[in-house]
Design an enzyme around this catalytic site. Structure first.
Site, PDB file in Angstrom:
ATOM      1  N   GLY A  40      31.004 -30.196  -2.865  1.00 20.88           N
ATOM      2  CA  GLY A  40      31.289 -28.775  -2.921  1.00 20.88           C
ATOM      3  C   GLY A  40      31.513 -28.113  -1.587  1.00 20.88           C
ATOM      4  O   GLY A  40      31.548 -26.885  -1.498  1.00 20.88           O
ATOM      5  N   SER A  49      11.346 -39.385   7.743  1.00 25.49           N
ATOM      6  CA  SER A  49      11.385 -37.975   8.152  1.00 25.49           C
ATOM      7  C   SER A  49      10.083 -37.228   7.888  1.00 25.49           C
ATOM      8  O   SER A  49       9.832 -36.191   8.500  1.00 25.49           O
ATOM      9  CB  SER A  49      12.536 -37.260   7.437  1.00 25.49           C
ATOM     10  N   GLY A  93      34.273 -28.552   0.271  1.00 22.59           N
ATOM     11  CA  GLY A  93      35.698 -28.346   0.517  1.00 22.59           C
ATOM     12  C   GLY A  93      36.431 -29.536   1.091  1.00 22.59           C
ATOM     13  O   GLY A  93      37.514 -29.367   1.658  1.00 22.59           O
ATOM     14  N   LYS A  94      35.883 -30.737   0.938  1.00 20.87           N
ATOM     15  CA  LYS A  94      36.522 -31.918   1.533  1.00 20.87           C
ATOM     16  C   LYS A  94      37.882 -32.206   0.889  1.00 20.87           C
ATOM     17  O   LYS A  94      38.879 -32.401   1.575  1.00 20.87           O
ATOM     18  CB  LYS A  94      35.601 -33.128   1.386  1.00 20.87           C
ATOM     19  N   LYS A 150      19.297 -30.180   6.694  1.00 17.91           N
ATOM     20  CA  LYS A 150      17.914 -29.745   6.479  1.00 17.91           C
ATOM     21  C   LYS A 150      17.714 -28.290   6.909  1.00 17.91           C
ATOM     22  O   LYS A 150      17.066 -27.501   6.215  1.00 17.91           O
ATOM     23  CB  LYS A 150      16.961 -30.651   7.249  1.00 17.91           C
TER      24      LYS A 150
END
Length: 783
Positions: free
Chosen positions: A368, A688, A370-371, A731
């Site tokens: 979503g 992480s 816009g690629k 993130k």
């Protein structure tokens, strides 16, 4: 032969019940039948020498063992065999004897006798009951009739053998002679040998004869059909040649000649490369010798259609007006400055050096963002044709390289098909979802893409169907992916990766007002005067109804509102609607996203971390609690191995630095620690959360809650060193949308903030740390 007959009569007058046994391999001897044998084993040679010195009588038994014929035992042999008279014996070599034996009668093994180096057995001799009745005579007549037909259909059998079968009166001898002559396997012959009941034996031979008859008749039928087809083709060929000669005399041309002339004109007009011209002329020569109704004609004509309709030299003129191209990109997409900058650079280089090779761009980012739509905007900015195809789930290499022309349905690969559709040799090709290419027994499509996406190789791309090199160097290839990890390293190395981040809240508001809302108003048949959105309403939709890096769910929610307004207008309930924060629940219902981080982290032992997913960033709560126990660390929440190791590392750091942290040294002696990461149905892994887990344990053991609106991410070592992690941009954007005000991370991640929107950087306080001491100082209110 007179001597042999007399010997046979003398030796068969009385056969002993103790006989020497010679094992047979892949052969069965029947009574009254003659069989040549070759003997090579030393024990068997001794057996033959012994028999020749006496009555020349031996017993033949079928061996059940097919792999070790030398070491035969009694259990390895059939229980019923045939006594045989050695008619002739010749020693070819010292260790090899040739025999010619004739069967005498059946025998049954009573027991095997030990003592000699070869096998001996006590046997019972069996004789056939030669009494006839109507059933036996009928079976014999049927066998003779079928066997005579088999002899007629079998070129290898002499005709006399059929007449000889008709002269045999004994039913047992007839059955034995027929089954030893027809083409049946060893086990079937042994089965007949073991059938002592004459009627059963005749019925089994009848079955075998019928089976052999069916096979011979089917083979004869196939042979006749093949011969008939060949004769028909030869006849058609001669007739066609005659028809061609007649039409030539009359000055007429058939349809195939007209089509061949058209292909010749296309080849000449198309100005094909030399290699393609040779292939086209060769195929055209083949086509001229075929009849239009043949399947090969269709294959050749289809190939020539592809060859003559490809854009070998056709191309569109690039729009090298930098200002116009920049305006097109800005009109179609908000933000995406990095991608736009790269396209403008490409145009600038193209203007200075027209023969420069195109880049292979790879847009990577969450769904979503816009690629895919950016690819069509690039084509519009360049003034080129645009073609898109998805690689998601493609597992067949032929999808890229095409099928070989070995069957009627063969087609070129998607690359060549796309060139034909665009009718241009320099379109913009969008290869969507390149990270989802698979592989199976049909090949690896990603390996085929190595040549396609390499500017140093794709000038001579060879499709299996065309078998002619096509220049792809002028095509601008753009690929998209959600993650880079699943793309093979060799393929990744050929592409220039451009990351598309998720959007900040302010960017989503601007995109919604400029693009999404007008598009959905038009899509639902509304007029701009009939519906409007306040900025507050758009903010509420973003915050309370979507949690994503991209814009797809936002557009869906806007579409839901437009449908609701359209319904009320059609029902004459309203003429227009203004969507505000107070009436948004009327169309979208209660909020779908809850903002609970402030209340959850107010309790000691709960800390908020940041996680990366292919769909963007996510908030990750780490909860820790203690209970009476015996030094056990419990981990729940579907944690992966790396995350479990982070928890173990955090506990080890706390135990080794308990005094410095204000915790009793023996705190772990009488308690169990439980670390849980909610949303247990979702697997979680990665380093992480290292500093988050450690902070949650310290918060629990000291009874101190962390600051409100604080999140952190980073890997921790046993010495308390904070290491950098990936996915920082995604993130931070997720944290910003959730209203987080403070983020703690490694100093080495500071460089990752450069591409973040300025407003995001201003609204969040970033603490960059080297070790856990700094993390804990920043995390707690009173430290």
């Amino acid at each position: 032969m007179t001597e042999q007959q007399s010997a046979l009569k003398q030796n068969t007058s009385k056969i002993s019940t103790l006989i020497s046994i010679l094992p047979l391999y892949e052969a069965v001897l029947f009574p009254k039948m003659v069989l040549p044998l070759v003997v090579q084993q030393s024990d068997s040679i001794k057996l033959v020498d012994k028999a020749m010195s006496e009555k020349r009588i031996i017993g033949l038994l079928l061996s059940k063992k097919k792999d070790d014929i030398k070491n035969q035992k009694g259990d390895d042999l059939a229980k019923i065999g045939t006594t045989a008279l050695i008619l002739k014996m010749a020693k070819v070599e010292d260790n090899r004897i040739q025999l010619l034996v004739q069967g005498l009668n059946r025998f049954k093994i009573i027991k095997f006798i030990e003592g000699e180096s070869y096998l001996q057995a006590r046997v019972k001799h069996l004789t056939d009951d030669e009494k006839k009745n109507n059933e036996i005579e009928a079976l014999m007549t049927n066998i003779v009739s079928q066997f005579t037909r088999i002899v007629e259909l079998s070129p290898g059998l002499p005709p006399e053998i059929g007449a000889m079968a008709a002269t045999i009166n004994e039913p047992g001898i007839l059955a034995d002679m027929v089954v030893s002559t027809i083409n049946s396997n060893t086990l079937e012959k042994q089965n007949v040998l073991e059938l002592l009941d004459i009627i059963k034996r005749l019925k089994e031979v009848t079955r075998l004869v019928n089976h052999q008859m069916d096979i011979l008749e089917l083979g004869n039928k196939i042979q006749s059909q093949v011969k008939g087809d060949m004769d028909k083709r030869q006849r058609e060929y001669y007739l066609r040649q005659q028809l061609k000669a007649i039409k030539d005399e009359l000055g007429e041309k058939d349809d195939s000649s007209v089509e061949i002339d058209e292909y010749k004109a296309k080849i000449k007009k198309k100005n094909l490369p030399e290699e393609a011209v040779k292939e086209a002329e060769r195929e055209l020569d083949r086509l001229s010798r075929m009849h239009p109704s043949s399947a090969e004609y269709t294959v050749s004509s289809t190939y020539l259609d592809w060859l003559t309709e490809l854009p070998w030299n056709e191309s569109t003129k690039d729009n090298l007006n930098i200002k116009k191209a920049r305006k097109v990109l800005d009109d179609d997409h908000f933000g995406l400055e990095k991608a736009k900058k790269r396209i403008i650079e490409y145009l600038a280089v193209r203007k200075l050096k027209p023969d420069s090779k195109g880049p292979i761009l790879c847009f990577v980012g969450p769904p979503g963002t816009g690629k895919t739509s950016l690819g069509s905007s690039i084509a519009r900015a360049l003034g080129r044709k645009f073609h898109r195809f998805s690689l998601g789930g493609v597992r067949d290499e032929a999808e890229i390289r095409g099928h070989r022309r070995t069957y009627v349905g063969a087609l070129p690969g998607r690359i060549i098909q796309g060139l034909r559709r665009t009718n241009s040799n320099n379109p913009v090709f969008m290869l969507d979802e390149i990270d989802k290419v698979g592989s199976d027994f049909r090949g690896d499509p990603s390996s085929a893409l190595l040549e396609v996406l390499d500017p140093e190789q794709n000038f001579s791309f060879s499709d299996h169907y065309l078998d002619v090199a096509f220049d792809l160097s002028r095509v601008m290839f753009i690929t998209t992916a959600n993650v880079l990890d699943t793309i093979p390293s060799a393929l990744k190395d050929r592409m220039e990766v451009i990351e598309l981040l998720g959007y900040a809240k302010d960017e989503k508001i601007k995109i919604a007002r400029r693009y999404l809302i007008p598009r959905q108003i038009k899509a639902h048949g509304l007029h701009p005067k009939q519906i409007s959105f306040t900025v507050g309403a758009i903010k509420q939709i973003i915050s309370n109804y979507t949690r994503e890096a991209g814009l797809r769910n936002l557009e869906r929610e806007i579409a839901t509102i437009c449908r609701g307004v359209a319904t009320r207008i059609v029902e004459d309930k309203i003429n227009s609607a203004r969507i505000k924060t107070v009436n948004i629940t009327k169309y979208l219902g209660i909020p779908k996203v809850s903002h609970e981080h402030k209340t959850r982290t107010a309790t000691p032992g709960v800390v908020m971390g940041l996680a990366w997913t292919p769909a963007g960033g996510e908030l990750l709560f780490i909860e820790a609690t203690a209970m009476p126990g015996k030094k056990e660390l419990i981990l729940t929440g579907q944690l992966g191995d790396v995350m479990k190791e982070s928890a173990t590392t955090a506990l080890s750091f706390i135990r080794s630095n308990a005094s410095d942290l204000g915790i009793e040294k023996d705190f772990f002696e009488k308690i169990d620690l439980h670390i849980h990461v909610p949303a247990g149905a979702i697997p979680k892994d990665g380093p992480s959360a290292g500093i988050t887990i450690l902070t949650a344990l310290v918060s629990l053991l000291t009874g101190k809650a962390v600051k409100k609106d604080l999140a952190m991410t980073g890997e921790v070592t046993l010495r308390g060193k904070v290491l950098p992690v990936g996915g920082i941009k995604e993130k931070i954007l997720a944290a910003h949308q959730a209203g987080i005000k403070i983020i703690i991370m490694s100093k080495l991640n500071q460089k990752d903030l450069e591409d973040l929107p300025k407003k995001v950087q201003k609204e969040i306080s970033f603490y960059f740390v080297d070790n856990m001491t700094d993390v804990l100082k920043k995390a707690f209110n009173n430290r």
